[in-house]
Design a protein around this motif. Structure first.
Motif, mmCIF file in Angstrom:
data_model
loop_
_atom_site.group_PDB
_atom_site.id
_atom_site.type_symbol
_atom_site.label_atom_id
_atom_site.label_comp_id
_atom_site.label_asym_id
_atom_site.label_seq_id
_atom_site.Cartn_x
_atom_site.Cartn_y
_atom_site.Cartn_z
ATOM 1 N N GLU A 7 58.403 30.848 53.976
ATOM 2 C CA GLU A 7 57.108 31.003 53.314
ATOM 3 C C GLU A 7 56.759 32.480 53.328
ATOM 4 N N ILE A 8 56.290 32.978 52.186
ATOM 5 C CA ILE A 8 55.816 34.351 52.096
ATOM 6 C C ILE A 8 54.399 34.305 51.566
ATOM 7 N N ARG A 9 53.496 34.957 52.282
ATOM 8 C CA ARG A 9 52.087 35.005 51.886
ATOM 9 C C ARG A 9 51.710 36.456 51.651
ATOM 10 N N ALA A 10 50.850 36.673 50.667
ATOM 11 C CA ALA A 10 50.453 38.043 50.330
ATOM 12 C C ALA A 10 48.957 38.094 50.049
ATOM 13 N N ARG A 11 48.384 39.259 50.351
ATOM 14 C CA ARG A 11 46.958 39.477 50.097
ATOM 15 C C ARG A 11 46.738 40.958 49.813
ATOM 16 N N VAL A 12 45.902 41.245 48.824
ATOM 17 C CA VAL A 12 45.537 42.622 48.491
ATOM 18 C C VAL A 12 44.024 42.724 48.613
ATOM 19 N N VAL A 13 43.566 43.723 49.359
ATOM 20 C CA VAL A 13 42.132 43.919 49.533
ATOM 21 C C VAL A 13 41.781 45.373 49.278
ATOM 22 N N GLU A 14 40.557 45.584 48.823
ATOM 23 C CA GLU A 14 40.036 46.942 48.700
ATOM 24 C C GLU A 14 39.732 47.418 50.116
ATOM 25 N N ALA A 15 40.267 48.583 50.469
ATOM 26 C CA ALA A 15 40.164 49.059 51.842
ATOM 27 C C ALA A 15 39.308 50.308 51.979
ATOM 28 N N GLY A 16 38.602 50.658 50.923
ATOM 29 C CA GLY A 16 37.753 51.835 50.960
ATOM 30 C C GLY A 16 37.784 52.523 49.620
ATOM 31 N N PRO A 17 37.121 53.668 49.524
ATOM 32 C CA PRO A 17 37.142 54.402 48.264
ATOM 33 C C PRO A 17 38.576 54.824 47.940
ATOM 34 N N ASP A 18 39.050 54.426 46.782
ATOM 35 C CA ASP A 18 40.399 54.756 46.327
ATOM 36 C C ASP A 18 41.470 54.343 47.330
ATOM 37 N N ALA A 19 41.323 53.140 47.877
ATOM 38 C CA ALA A 19 42.315 52.630 48.833
ATOM 39 C C ALA A 19 42.406 51.118 48.729
ATOM 40 N N ILE A 20 43.634 50.630 48.658
ATOM 41 C CA ILE A 20 43.862 49.194 48.775
ATOM 42 C C ILE A 20 44.891 48.958 49.878
ATOM 43 N N GLU A 38 49.461 50.661 52.610
ATOM 44 C CA GLU A 38 48.199 51.263 52.183
ATOM 45 C C GLU A 38 48.537 52.061 50.927
ATOM 46 N N VAL A 39 47.738 51.884 49.877
ATOM 47 C CA VAL A 39 48.044 52.525 48.599
ATOM 48 C C VAL A 39 46.781 53.115 47.997
ATOM 49 N N ARG A 40 46.948 54.265 47.361
ATOM 50 C CA ARG A 40 45.837 54.919 46.654
ATOM 51 C C ARG A 40 45.933 54.517 45.176
ATOM 52 N N PRO A 41 45.010 53.694 44.677
ATOM 53 C CA PRO A 41 45.093 53.210 43.300
ATOM 54 C C PRO A 41 45.040 54.305 42.234
ATOM 55 N N SER A 42 44.317 55.380 42.478
ATOM 56 C CA SER A 42 44.138 56.403 41.438
ATOM 57 C C SER A 42 45.460 57.002 40.980
ATOM 58 N N ASP A 43 46.431 57.127 41.896
ATOM 59 C CA ASP A 43 47.733 57.652 41.491
ATOM 60 C C ASP A 43 48.887 56.745 41.933
ATOM 61 N N ARG A 44 48.532 55.572 42.463
ATOM 62 C CA ARG A 44 49.504 54.554 42.876
ATOM 63 C C ARG A 44 50.512 55.084 43.895
ATOM 64 N N GLN A 110 49.189 43.694 40.878
ATOM 65 C CA GLN A 110 48.078 42.794 40.580
ATOM 66 C C GLN A 110 46.777 43.369 41.121
ATOM 67 N N GLY A 111 46.846 43.942 42.324
ATOM 68 C CA GLY A 111 45.672 44.577 42.909
ATOM 69 C C GLY A 111 45.188 45.766 42.095
ATOM 70 N N PHE A 112 46.126 46.565 41.573
ATOM 71 C CA PHE A 112 45.744 47.711 40.732
ATOM 72 C C PHE A 112 44.997 47.232 39.492
ATOM 73 N N TYR A 113 45.536 46.182 38.849
ATOM 74 C CA TYR A 113 44.884 45.672 37.634
ATOM 75 C C TYR A 113 43.471 45.209 37.951
ATOM 76 N N ARG A 114 43.313 44.479 39.041
ATOM 77 C CA ARG A 114 41.985 43.977 39.405
ATOM 78 C C ARG A 114 41.055 45.131 39.789
ATOM 79 N N TYR A 115 41.580 46.109 40.526
ATOM 80 C CA TYR A 115 40.804 47.275 40.944
ATOM 81 C C TYR A 115 40.267 48.001 39.712
ATOM 82 N N GLU A 116 41.140 48.238 38.735
ATOM 83 C CA GLU A 116 40.724 48.927 37.511
ATOM 84 C C GLU A 116 39.786 48.048 36.679
#
Length: 153
Positions: A7-20, A38-44, A110-116
């Motif tokens: 089983e593989i489970r995944a979750r993406v959350v907003e972790a702060g300004p410009d951070a997921i 940890e990823v910065r959505p503005s430049d991925r 998927q998290g980037f799309y939702r974030y944007e």
């Protein structure tokens, strides 16, 4: 007789300004491993990567975790799959960390799309997704197809 389960489970959350934060966990017959990116959505760009080996078959499995440091600074863009294979997989890596990292990158998108999406005015949301997912998804690749969005019903 049950030979193997996974089983593989995944979750993406907003972790702060410009951070997921992307958390992925694998649980199978022999392993329980959690990976966090940890990823910065503005430049991925990947700004952090760590793993926790909770259950594993060999005492040296944890030796491979340090390879995740090679992902810091990597941009999630075309070619990232080869970078992950080189930096995390292979004979000095761990196939499970490689697999979890690949899944984390897929769900990060998927998290980037939702974030944007959340930051766009209502009238720009559908055109944004059509541009982003053209060639990747039937609905967004065929604007002539009139589909009803079911999740808001």
């Amino acid at each position: 007789m049950d030979l193997f389960q996974r089983e593989i489970r995944a979750r993406v959350v907003e972790a702060g300004p410009d951070a997921i934060r992307v958390a992925v966990k694998l649980n199978d017959s022999f392993h329980e491993i959690a990976l966090t990116l940890e990823v910065r959505p503005s430049d991925r760009t990947i700004t952090g990567a760590r793993a926790e080996f909770i259950r594993f078959p060999y005492d040296r499995c944890r030796d491979t975790m340090a390879r995740l440091d090679n992902l810091v600074g990597v941009t999630i863009a075309p070619g990232v799959w080869r970078t992950v294979a080189r930096e995390v997989g292979g004979k000095d890596g761990c196939t499970h960390l490689y697999e979890l990292t690949m899944e984390a990158l897929r769900v990060a998108m998927q998290g980037f799309y939702r974030y944007e999406w959340e930051r766009l005015p209502q009238e720009e949301r559908l055109p944004f997704l059509r541009r982003a997912l053209a060639g990747e998804c039937y609905i967004y690749s065929h604007p002539e197809v009139k589909a009803r969005f079911l999740l808001e019903e």
